[in-house]
Design an enzyme around this catalytic site. Structure first.
Site, PDB file in Angstrom:
ATOM      1  N   HIS A   1      19.161  79.976 -16.369  1.00 13.05           N
ATOM      2  CA  HIS A   1      20.586  79.811 -16.416  1.00 13.05           C
ATOM      3  C   HIS A   1      21.395  81.315 -16.465  1.00 13.05           C
ATOM      4  O   HIS A   1      22.458  81.251 -15.572  1.00 13.05           O
ATOM      5  CB  HIS A   1      20.801  79.078 -17.635  1.00 13.05           C
ATOM      6  CG  HIS A   1      22.531  78.566 -17.798  1.00 13.05           C
ATOM      7  ND1 HIS A   1      22.832  77.238 -17.878  1.00 13.05           N
ATOM      8  CD2 HIS A   1      23.736  79.327 -18.107  1.00 13.05           C
ATOM      9  CE1 HIS A   1      24.193  77.272 -17.990  1.00 13.05           C
ATOM     10  NE2 HIS A   1      24.631  78.545 -18.052  1.00 13.05           N
ATOM     11  N   GLU A   2      20.991  81.895 -17.056  1.00  8.89           N
ATOM     12  CA  GLU A   2      21.918  83.279 -17.110  1.00  8.89           C
ATOM     13  C   GLU A   2      21.753  84.040 -16.086  1.00  8.89           C
ATOM     14  O   GLU A   2      22.697  84.823 -15.357  1.00  8.89           O
ATOM     15  CB  GLU A   2      21.472  84.021 -18.391  1.00  8.89           C
ATOM     16  CG  GLU A   2      21.964  83.263 -19.698  1.00  8.89           C
ATOM     17  CD  GLU A   2      23.029  82.707 -19.900  1.00  8.89           C
ATOM     18  OE1 GLU A   2      24.094  83.270 -19.106  1.00  8.89           O
ATOM     19  OE2 GLU A   2      23.303  81.697 -20.693  1.00  8.89           O
TER      20      GLU A   2
ATOM     21  N   HIS B   1      23.911  82.939 -13.373  1.00  6.83           N
ATOM     22  CA  HIS B   1      25.373  83.778 -13.554  1.00  6.83           C
ATOM     23  C   HIS B   1      25.075  85.124 -12.966  1.00  6.83           C
ATOM     24  O   HIS B   1      26.047  85.567 -12.211  1.00  6.83           O
ATOM     25  CB  HIS B   1      25.428  83.896 -14.963  1.00  6.83           C
ATOM     26  CG  HIS B   1      26.072  82.533 -15.443  1.00  6.83           C
ATOM     27  ND1 HIS B   1      26.771  81.602 -14.803  1.00  6.83           N
ATOM     28  CD2 HIS B   1      25.882  81.817 -16.795  1.00  6.83           C
ATOM     29  CE1 HIS B   1      26.950  80.644 -15.732  1.00  6.83           C
ATOM     30  NE2 HIS B   1      26.475  80.679 -16.646  1.00  6.83           N
TER      31      HIS B   1
END
Length: 227
Positions: A129-130, A133
């Site tokens: 998820h990170e 980003h």
């Protein structure tokens, strides 16, 4: 007439020291018989030991994921291809509040919440998820103060990372079968945007997500499809 032996003979120094060591060790183990200052020190050492244990586990899982997880190695490779190599030192393990598992900062890299992971798979989803980003920030020059930009990256991260797979949703208490994945992505994106300092209401967060939903949900870069 010989003297009667004492009813409380003095122990040899080495025996007394051994007993005191045993007593102290037992007290530290059980917490019984400790003074308030000793209890405070015991709790401090326990917390310190847990921090070190959590950090070691987090670092070990991170190392394994960077080397052997198809998802993580794929994202790291595409960050490198995009001109933003992401070294291990840019992914830091630290203790966190209860309501988060990780985070991304353009200035500081990725935070991995060492005391919040259920298992290595949970950490893999969080790291993925990170990294989405990080990829968005590198490739698309995201302005994190712009709610539409932020919403788009949150949609993509929740959609592509595994964060919204059915088993994760069941653990959160969400059991919908009809469009469960889309509902999860939208819900979690709204919650993340709501935490943005530039967002002043749930309605503003929801509006930002809805405005970019179609284009960002269908954008699976750098994947060919949802993993």
């Amino acid at each position: 007439m010989p003297e009667n032996p004492s009813s409380s003979p003095t122990e040899p120094p080495e025996q007394s020291a051994a007993f005191e060591k045993w007593r102290s060790g037992l007290a530290q183990f059980t917490g019984l018989g400790l003074s308030e200052s000793e209890k405070a020190e015991r709790e401090r050492l326990k917390a310190q030991g847990k921090l070190a244990k959590d950090w070691d586990k987090c670092e070990g899982w991170k190392r394994d994921l960077m080397n052997y997880s198809p998802m993580i190695t794929f994202l790291l490779n595409h960050l490198k291809l995009a001109g933003c190599p992401f070294p291990s030192s840019a992914m830091q393990c630290h203790p966190c509040p209860e309501n988060r598992a990780g985070g991304f900062s353009p200035d500081h890299g990725i935070l991995l919440c060492q005391d919040r992971f259920f298992n290595k798979k949970h950490m893999e989803d969080t790291l993925a998820h990170e990294l989405v980003h990080a990829f968005d920030h590198c490739r698309f020059k995201v302005d994190w103060g712009n709610l539409r930009h932020h919403a788009c990256s949150e949609i993509r991260a929740a959609n592509l990372s595994g964060d919204c797979r059915f088993t994760r949703e069941v653990k959160r208490g969400f059991y919908a079968f009809n469009k469960q994945h889309q509902a999860c992505v939208k819900r979690r994106a709204i919650l993340s945007v709501l935490a943005n300092p530039a967002c002043t209401s749930p309605e503003m967060a929801e509006r930002a997500v809805n405005e970019v939903w179609e284009s960002c949900f269908t954008d699976t870069r750098p994947f060919d499809e949802i993993y």
